[in-house]
Write a protein that holds these residues in place. Structure first.
Motif, mmCIF file in Angstrom:
data_model
loop_
_atom_site.group_PDB
_atom_site.id
_atom_site.type_symbol
_atom_site.label_atom_id
_atom_site.label_comp_id
_atom_site.label_asym_id
_atom_site.label_seq_id
_atom_site.Cartn_x
_atom_site.Cartn_y
_atom_site.Cartn_z
ATOM 1 N N UNK A 80 0.811 -1.217 0.000
ATOM 2 C CA UNK A 80 0.000 0.000 0.000
ATOM 3 C C UNK A 80 0.850 1.276 0.000
ATOM 4 N N UNK A 81 2.167 1.124 0.035
ATOM 5 C CA UNK A 81 3.049 2.291 0.152
ATOM 6 C C UNK A 81 2.862 3.293 -0.982
ATOM 7 N N UNK A 82 2.955 2.828 -2.226
ATOM 8 C CA UNK A 82 2.878 3.744 -3.360
ATOM 9 C C UNK A 82 1.534 4.463 -3.441
ATOM 10 N N UNK A 83 0.385 3.762 -3.298
ATOM 11 C CA UNK A 83 -0.894 4.485 -3.318
ATOM 12 C C UNK A 83 -1.003 5.563 -2.241
ATOM 13 N N UNK A 84 -0.485 5.280 -1.038
ATOM 14 C CA UNK A 84 -0.564 6.269 0.035
ATOM 15 C C UNK A 84 0.328 7.465 -0.264
ATOM 16 N N UNK A 85 1.548 7.208 -0.716
ATOM 17 C CA UNK A 85 2.454 8.316 -1.043
ATOM 18 C C UNK A 85 1.858 9.185 -2.136
ATOM 19 N N UNK A 86 1.316 8.569 -3.190
ATOM 20 C CA UNK A 86 0.741 9.339 -4.283
ATOM 21 C C UNK A 86 -0.480 10.128 -3.827
ATOM 22 N N UNK A 87 -1.293 9.533 -2.975
ATOM 23 C CA UNK A 87 -2.465 10.245 -2.438
ATOM 24 C C UNK A 87 -2.031 11.476 -1.658
ATOM 25 N N UNK A 88 -1.017 11.316 -0.821
ATOM 26 C CA UNK A 88 -0.526 12.443 -0.031
ATOM 27 C C UNK A 88 0.070 13.527 -0.920
ATOM 28 N N UNK A 89 0.841 13.129 -1.918
ATOM 29 C CA UNK A 89 1.474 14.111 -2.801
ATOM 30 C C UNK A 89 0.444 14.878 -3.624
#
Length: 310
Positions: free
Chosen positions: A128-137
């Motif tokens: 889930x790391x990439x989806x969360x990082x992209x959501x935050x960015x």
């Protein structure tokens, strides 16, 4: 307080086993823990949003160093343990149960930090790391004009709230080393991917540490890296249509072995004919036979400016 030893006590006390459905791996190396906190640059002046506190190993250290900490944990059983065992030890710590993808980070910054940029620290399940990082960015960088207008509207209700479109100052996160390599790659590099361009559009990435599997319990099958993303107040490129630019980037890397002409004209996200794409590439000074990984962020920005008029 030795956060690692305290974590082992909790594991024994509650007979805790990492849950595969949440992708849990508990950090057990104090040196890595220090590297993460040091990389985040946390001080008493900071409000920290911790994502995925787990058993509170990093939470304890954050609470000791930061002015205030809010930790969001999706596993309700762990939330119960944290509230009983760790929250009472610190008057600057709060735990909430929930999925970070469903949290309003802007509202959190407003409520807990008077709208000032916050620091995010996370040790996330890798799936889930990439989806969360992209959501935050995408939602919290404040780079897009729609975000900026939203901030202006929301911040007019109080003179006490700082009018900043950038909600997050930095994100310090443990990721799979393969993902870190893509985040840090340059255009043309074999590790370059769609995330490379997104990371460099919204932030300046730094490698803080590489972490072997034996630093976790249970041991993962992959190596890890600690990355810090310093969120940019201004993007390195200008685009009138951020959405289109990233559609082009995704198209280029969803079929990365194809030429850019074929990848973009075949994209389900884009309603563009092959002749339109060919003409746009020529106008942009790009060879239609080039592959997406050879383009710079500026190339994609320029191409989006041309295609938005088609």
């Amino acid at each position: 307080m030795d956060a690692i030893s305290e974590t082992y006590k909790l594991i024994d006390k509650y007979s805790i086993h990492a849950r595969k459905r949440f992708g849990q791996n508990f950090l057990t190396d104090p040196h890595v823990l220090d590297k993460i906190i040091d990389a985040a640059g946390v001080s008493k002046e900071d409000f920290v949003l911790e994502i995925g506190p787990g058993l509170g190993t990093m939470t304890r250290v954050l609470a000791e160093r930061a002015g205030r900490v809010l930790a969001v944990e999706i596993d309700y059983d762990l939330v119960d343990i944290l509230e009983r065992e760790i929250v009472p030890l610190y008057d600057n710590l709060e735990i909430i149960e929930g999925d970070i993808l469903k949290q309003d980070v802007r509202a959190i910054a407003d409520e807990y930090n008077n709208g000032r940029p916050i620091k995010v620290v996370a040790n996330l399940p890798y799936y889930i790391t990439t989806p969360i990082i992209m959501e935050l960015l995408e939602k919290c960088s404040g780079l897009s004009s729609s975000n900026c207008e939203s901030v202006k509207a929301e911040n007019t209700h109080s003179d006490d709230i700082v009018n900043s479109s950038r909600i997050i100052e930095s994100i310090t996160v443990m990721v799979q080393k393969e993902v870190a390599d893509r985040m840090l790659a340059a255009p043309g590099d074999k590790n370059c991917g769609a995330i490379t361009y997104a990371i460099n559009y919204y932030s300046k990435p730094y490698l803080a540490a590489n972490v072997p599997p034996n630093c976790f319990k249970p041991r993962p099958k992959v190596h890890s890296s600690v990355i810090r993303l310093d969120i940019l107040e201004e993007s390195p490129v200008k685009t009138s249509d951020e959405t289109l630019m990233f559609k082009l980037i995704r198209a280029a890397f969803s079929q990365r072995r194809k030429t850019l002409l074929n990848a973009i004209s075949n994209s389900a996200e884009l309603d563009l004919s092959k002749s339109e794409v060919s003409n746009a590439l020529t106008e942009a000074g790009l060879d239609p036979a080039v592959r997406g990984e050879k383009l710079t962020l500026s190339d994609f920005s320029n191409l989006s400016e041309i295609l938005r008029n088609f």
